[in-house]
Design a protein around this motif. Structure first.
Motif, mmCIF file in Angstrom:
data_model
loop_
_atom_site.group_PDB
_atom_site.id
_atom_site.type_symbol
_atom_site.label_atom_id
_atom_site.label_comp_id
_atom_site.label_asym_id
_atom_site.label_seq_id
_atom_site.Cartn_x
_atom_site.Cartn_y
_atom_site.Cartn_z
ATOM 1 N N VAL A 280 0.233 -78.389 20.709
ATOM 2 C CA VAL A 280 1.636 -77.931 20.537
ATOM 3 C C VAL A 280 1.682 -77.183 19.465
ATOM 4 O O VAL A 280 2.285 -75.893 19.623
ATOM 5 C CB VAL A 280 2.702 -79.084 20.836
ATOM 6 C CG1 VAL A 280 4.135 -78.453 20.290
ATOM 7 C CG2 VAL A 280 2.903 -79.974 22.060
ATOM 8 N N THR B 72 2.523 -78.024 30.327
ATOM 9 C CA THR B 72 2.117 -79.304 29.802
ATOM 10 C C THR B 72 0.855 -80.114 30.201
ATOM 11 O O THR B 72 0.206 -79.896 31.186
ATOM 12 C CB THR B 72 3.363 -80.178 30.384
ATOM 13 O OG1 THR B 72 3.414 -80.248 31.680
ATOM 14 C CG2 THR B 72 4.618 -79.774 30.035
ATOM 15 N N VAL C 44 0.367 -70.485 26.344
ATOM 16 C CA VAL C 44 1.913 -70.115 26.402
ATOM 17 C C VAL C 44 2.283 -69.194 27.765
ATOM 18 O O VAL C 44 1.149 -68.904 28.430
ATOM 19 C CB VAL C 44 1.768 -68.957 25.209
ATOM 20 C CG1 VAL C 44 1.363 -69.529 23.892
ATOM 21 C CG2 VAL C 44 0.809 -67.657 25.421
ATOM 22 N N VAL D 222 10.190 -66.976 20.044
ATOM 23 C CA VAL D 222 9.457 -68.008 20.662
ATOM 24 C C VAL D 222 10.290 -69.167 20.962
ATOM 25 O O VAL D 222 10.960 -69.482 20.055
ATOM 26 C CB VAL D 222 8.237 -68.267 19.909
ATOM 27 C CG1 VAL D 222 7.559 -69.206 20.508
ATOM 28 C CG2 VAL D 222 7.268 -66.890 19.719
ATOM 29 N N ARG D 223 10.136 -69.466 22.117
ATOM 30 C CA ARG D 223 11.123 -70.615 22.635
ATOM 31 C C ARG D 223 10.057 -71.655 23.045
ATOM 32 O O ARG D 223 8.935 -71.465 23.722
ATOM 33 C CB ARG D 223 11.836 -70.473 23.566
ATOM 34 C CG ARG D 223 12.878 -69.406 23.141
ATOM 35 C CD ARG D 223 14.035 -68.976 24.108
ATOM 36 N NE ARG D 223 15.033 -68.096 23.577
ATOM 37 C CZ ARG D 223 15.593 -67.329 24.228
ATOM 38 N NH1 ARG D 223 15.376 -67.238 25.673
ATOM 39 N NH2 ARG D 223 16.411 -66.348 23.850
ATOM 40 N N LYS D 224 10.718 -73.022 22.930
ATOM 41 C CA LYS D 224 9.879 -74.254 23.401
ATOM 42 C C LYS D 224 10.342 -74.755 24.571
ATOM 43 O O LYS D 224 11.503 -74.738 24.560
ATOM 44 C CB LYS D 224 9.737 -75.340 22.274
ATOM 45 C CG LYS D 224 8.805 -76.474 22.702
ATOM 46 C CD LYS D 224 8.812 -77.225 21.418
ATOM 47 C CE LYS D 224 8.036 -78.753 22.026
ATOM 48 N NZ LYS D 224 8.199 -79.648 20.858
ATOM 49 N N ALA D 225 9.567 -74.846 25.593
ATOM 50 C CA ALA D 225 10.065 -75.628 26.878
ATOM 51 C C ALA D 225 9.065 -76.406 27.625
ATOM 52 O O ALA D 225 7.806 -75.929 27.425
ATOM 53 C CB ALA D 225 10.515 -74.427 27.909
ATOM 54 N N PRO D 226 9.462 -77.634 28.152
ATOM 55 C CA PRO D 226 8.223 -78.308 28.766
ATOM 56 C C PRO D 226 8.087 -77.955 30.049
ATOM 57 O O PRO D 226 8.046 -78.518 31.205
ATOM 58 C CB PRO D 226 9.108 -79.568 28.811
ATOM 59 C CG PRO D 226 10.333 -79.454 28.930
ATOM 60 C CD PRO D 226 10.712 -78.251 28.106
ATOM 61 N N SER E 28 -0.160 -74.072 20.131
ATOM 62 C CA SER E 28 0.365 -73.389 21.099
ATOM 63 C C SER E 28 1.469 -72.408 20.506
ATOM 64 O O SER E 28 1.763 -71.176 20.707
ATOM 65 C CB SER E 28 0.885 -73.930 22.265
ATOM 66 O OG SER E 28 -0.047 -74.589 23.087
ATOM 67 N N ARG E 29 2.097 -73.138 19.387
ATOM 68 C CA ARG E 29 3.382 -72.253 18.876
ATOM 69 C C ARG E 29 2.845 -71.293 18.126
ATOM 70 O O ARG E 29 3.456 -70.129 18.002
ATOM 71 C CB ARG E 29 4.055 -73.229 17.847
ATOM 72 C CG ARG E 29 5.252 -72.716 17.214
ATOM 73 C CD ARG E 29 5.916 -73.536 16.349
ATOM 74 N NE ARG E 29 5.260 -74.406 15.305
ATOM 75 C CZ ARG E 29 4.844 -75.410 15.217
ATOM 76 N NH1 ARG E 29 5.314 -76.548 16.323
ATOM 77 N NH2 ARG E 29 3.908 -76.043 14.512
ATOM 78 N N ALA F 140 1.608 -68.489 20.507
ATOM 79 C CA ALA F 140 2.836 -67.805 20.862
ATOM 80 C C ALA F 140 3.497 -66.942 19.648
ATOM 81 O O ALA F 140 3.842 -65.777 20.206
ATOM 82 C CB ALA F 140 3.897 -68.899 21.152
ATOM 83 N N SER F 141 3.332 -67.377 18.637
ATOM 84 C CA SER F 141 4.089 -66.612 17.525
ATOM 85 C C SER F 141 3.048 -65.201 17.259
ATOM 86 O O SER F 141 3.839 -64.025 16.987
ATOM 87 C CB SER F 141 4.014 -67.324 16.288
ATOM 88 O OG SER F 141 5.060 -68.256 16.165
#
Length: 108
Positions: free
Chosen positions: A5, A44, A51, A35-39, A8-9, A12-13
């Motif tokens: 996670v 997953t 991303v 950047v937004r987090k979503a399941p 991935s962040r 994504a950034s």
């Protein structure tokens, strides 16, 4: 799982920063939705950084016209590429594999 996670962040950034730089032009207002987090089901459980990049909205007539130009699609592709490249170069375990090796004159 938490490690992926975080990776991935970071990925994504890097992609978002690169995309924002590459698609910016004088005719289009600066838009960076961040950047937004979503399941998301497609992301997953991945065993690698992953991303989902939303480039534009075809339901927006201005975005549709912008995407119809090949040079703008090229900007998007380059932005994605350079964002991924930046992420990979920051990972010490594979950065040496990405850079071309220098050959000496004694090597064939």
């Amino acid at each position: 799982m938490l490690k992926e996670v975080a990776r991935s962040r970071d990925l994504a950034s890097d992609i978002q920063e690169s995309l924002a730089a590459f698609v910016r032009d004088g005719s289009r207002p600066k838009r960076n939705r961040g950047v937004r987090k979503a399941p998301l089901v497609v992301l997953t459980g991945a065993d690698m950084p992953s991303v989902l990049a939303e480039i534009s909205f075809l339901s927006n007539p201005a975005d549709e016209q912008w995407l119809m130009r090949p040079d703008n699609r090229q900007r998007v592709a380059e932005g994605l590429y350079h964002g991924i490249e930046k992420y990979l170069l920051n990972i010490s375990s594979i950065s040496t594999q990405l850079r071309p090796s220098r050959q000496t004159d004694s090597q064939p």
